[in-house]
Design a protein around this motif. Sequence first.
Motif, PDB file in Angstrom:
ATOM      1  N   PRO A   1       0.837  -1.204   0.000  1.00 31.94           N
ATOM      2  CA  PRO A   1       0.000   0.000   0.000  1.00 31.94           C
ATOM      3  C   PRO A   1       0.869   1.250   0.000  1.00 31.94           C
ATOM      4  N   PRO A   2       0.391   2.339  -0.618  1.00 30.34           N
ATOM      5  CA  PRO A   2       1.188   3.575  -0.663  1.00 30.34           C
ATOM      6  C   PRO A   2       1.333   4.184   0.726  1.00 30.34           C
ATOM      7  N   VAL A   3       2.407   4.933   0.910  1.00 31.69           N
ATOM      8  CA  VAL A   3       2.659   5.550   2.219  1.00 31.69           C
ATOM      9  C   VAL A   3       2.518   7.073   2.163  1.00 31.69           C
ATOM     10  N   GLU A   4       2.094   7.590   1.009  1.00 30.26           N
ATOM     11  CA  GLU A   4       1.963   9.038   0.889  1.00 30.26           C
ATOM     12  C   GLU A   4       0.832   9.538   1.798  1.00 30.26           C
TER      13      GLU A   4
ATOM     14  N   PHE B   1      -5.387   3.866   5.067  1.00 30.10           N
ATOM     15  CA  PHE B   1      -6.403   2.827   4.933  1.00 30.10           C
ATOM     16  C   PHE B   1      -7.787   3.424   5.186  1.00 30.10           C
ATOM     17  N   ASP B   2      -8.679   3.217   4.237  1.00 27.77           N
ATOM     18  CA  ASP B   2     -10.034   3.766   4.322  1.00 27.77           C
ATOM     19  C   ASP B   2     -10.955   2.729   4.943  1.00 27.77           C
TER      20      ASP B   2
ATOM     21  N   TYR C   1       1.337  -9.437   3.173  1.00 28.22           N
ATOM     22  CA  TYR C   1      -0.033  -9.544   3.685  1.00 28.22           C
ATOM     23  C   TYR C   1      -0.202  -8.836   5.022  1.00 28.22           C
ATOM     24  N   ARG C   2       0.797  -8.904   5.872  1.00 28.77           N
ATOM     25  CA  ARG C   2       0.585  -8.358   7.206  1.00 28.77           C
ATOM     26  C   ARG C   2       0.586  -6.826   7.245  1.00 28.77           C
ATOM     27  N   THR C   3       0.749  -6.179   6.108  1.00 28.67           N
ATOM     28  CA  THR C   3       0.554  -4.727   6.058  1.00 28.67           C
ATOM     29  C   THR C   3      -0.931  -4.370   6.037  1.00 28.67           C
ATOM     30  N   LEU C   4      -1.797  -5.350   5.796  1.00 30.57           N
ATOM     31  CA  LEU C   4      -3.231  -5.096   5.741  1.00 30.57           C
ATOM     32  C   LEU C   4      -3.777  -4.893   7.159  1.00 30.57           C
ATOM     33  N   PRO C   5      -4.404  -3.755   7.443  1.00 27.16           N
ATOM     34  CA  PRO C   5      -4.879  -3.498   8.814  1.00 27.16           C
ATOM     35  C   PRO C   5      -5.903  -4.513   9.316  1.00 27.16           C
TER      36      PRO C   5
END
Length: 840
Positions: free
Chosen positions: A162-165, A170-171, A237-241
């Motif tokens: 996912p982008p970090v800008e 995360f929506d 995968y573990r970057t997904l909240p």
Amino acid sequence: MMSRSYTNLLDLAKGNFQNINPERKGLSRVMSVPGKFSDMEDDDEPASSDNPSTLSVDRMIIVSNQLPVKAVRNPDDQGWSFAWNEDSLVLQLKDGFSEDMEVFYVGSLNVEVDSKDQDEVSQVLLDRFKCVPTFLPRDIYTKFYDGFCKKQLWPLFHYMLPPVEEGSRFDRSLWEAYVAANRLFSQKVVEILNPEDDFIWIHDYHLMVLPTYLRRRFNRIRMGFFLHSPFPSSEIYRTLPVREEILKALLNTDLIGFHTFDYARHFLSCCCRMLGLEYQSKRGYLALEYYGRTIGIKIMPVGVHMGRILSVMKQTDKESWISELKKRYQGKTVLLGVDDMDVFKGINLKLLAMEQMLRQHPIWQGKAVLVQIVNPARGNGIDLEDIRTEIQDSCKRINGLFRMPGYEPIVIVDTPISVGERVAYHSIAECVVVTAVRDGMNLTPYEYIVCRQGSDTCTNFHGLKKSMLVISEFIGCSPSLSGAIRINPWNVEATGEAMNQAISTSDSEQQLRHEKHYRYISTHDVAYWSRSFLHDLKRNCADHNRKMCWGIGFGFGFRVMALDPNFRKLSGAVIVSAYKMAKSRAILLDYDGTVMHQNAINKSPTQEVISILNRLCDDPNNTVFIVSGRGRDSLAEWFSPCKKLGIAAEHGYFLRWTQDGGWQTCVQSSEFGWMQIARPVMKLYTEATDGSSIETKESALVWQYRDSDPRFGSAQAKELLDHLESVLANEPVAVKSGQFIVEVKPQEVSKGIVADKIFTALSGKGKKADFVLCIGDDRSDEDMFEAIGNALAGKVLASNASVFACTVEQKPSKAKYYLDDIAEVVSTLESLADVSTTLQ
């Protein structure tokens, strides 16, 4: 509050059949019940599936994002027309089922239907197609599909972080829409579900939390899930909240399918790192144990529908598509690409590779043509306009470099084409090129091989079929096509060389490669895939009715606890009653993981535990022992306040009955020369495994890896176990693995021997134990549980003895009872101590 759909099921179970069509099994009408989209929880209480069903025929309910139906609004707003979508995979897979199995479909339509027409459309689809449409409100659908599915899950599952800008956080509203959509799908499934007789097969990443909603209602439903996209490594995968919510939801199924072992391995790694679950391999089948349930892991790439392709080819011949294309590309060697407009398909890399081939091998200039069919994008993916512009610019530049009269090296087909046209292109192409940088299955190579087999235009001079494939090593079908030329699409030079190799290969070799591919594809078609999946689903669900099941937890932490009927939770009332009646009691307790947390920094017992043990020891009818693998010095220091407590240290090598009694050894072994052999081996693995260490005891050596990477540590432990067994084969020692340890100790040392010694001593004093409580959490404690059974059979215990062998947490064990955690162990011991205090 009970839903209307569930009320109908209760009516069905009670025999109220007024809404049932006698000519069709299932419900006669489908109701559209509005859902509360903001609710993350299911309003209904979890329902049990213990009541017998009124139907006995197996049915399959296939749930996918879209129904396998084409819907078209009639002119002048005069109703709807529906037809099967023959190219839909979920329609084709039913060929693998028996004719007796009814198949129902639950999914959404590819068009928006006005609310006033939804009931009528639902009834028509159910009556004519056995389809149950899920109507998603526009705002929910947009956030669910175009939002969470295509902009969160799709990139992540294709290895894009996912982008970090700033502003790209995360929506959570997209996640809530995803949950709401899955909940609406679950309501539609429940409307037609016969929980005892139906199988449910859920497809793809759009519906990954659906299993939790269904399992909440019916604990014993038979449910499988197949992921048609890649599954990323745990680092991605573990970057997904919401990573754990999705994993736990998937574990509410009975079988989870993946295209390749890589995808399955990544999923299992995520389960290990995030949930602490280890997979097992049983007779060739991979499985996870989750709260007493076994979740199977299926690795089986999907196939194509042979009959459908051959049928289209016959129609294509009638429409003269093949002959027209042959004329258009007469004298040319055609390389073909068929891809969706997607950032992961690597279309521009393919164009650059074509340019590289023409530069390095000028012989193909004016002869070789790359026809790139670009299918419309599926949904509003990311960077679509940038990709389209990049492809157009590259095409224009490369054609400008190599264009000749009547020749352009790259032909882009970006207008919609029929299935027949696509099949025609396959038939005339000498080679298919797939340069996706990450893809799930990609059936284009399979379809190409079948088309070449069925076409009369692709034979060599002996009349034999031939074909060539250049495919990315990052697509799901790559492992299955061993005769293909595999490439790294990022290496443009190597890809260009592979394309040259493919079209330069001799006819005889092309024929051999083609035969090999066709033999596999024809025997592993879509029917074979679905039949194999259903077979494994049935096998995995075979013991559903044998186990006791109940649901625990809230939200996406919900799971079903499944227990063997002979394995049950230790009841406080039952054990207290038996404790009061007993005259000679033996209480044997493990330490780490039983009365002390495994991960505790301070390993000394709490004052609460010391107090409980002292009260138990003060009862003259009790013999209380701590039986641990720890060294005697540590245990003696920690339990110095407990004067009457017995301690068995180092798995029973050392034993003392009270603090005033001396230490004795339970075995005769006094030779420890084997340590000089084992220690260097352990040191080797310690140096190679960050986070591991060696613990030296008086009678044993222990290699522990609790603080190392769990996957690497587990792999190293297996290797070390094998290594030690090899070098110590002639030594009087046993090499065993436990929770994050590998231990070497004298052969005759075990906790079972300690139990035997205690029971025998009590019997020798004329005080046969008539109450035994033994609690442990590790493999070493299984020896104690086994010894208790042997003692009871050998009449070392009283004939009327109440025996409570108990493990901590529900797991496969020789014990008959379990307690959920250390807190319950301490609470149980405290209740017994209270009884002793009262009786005194």
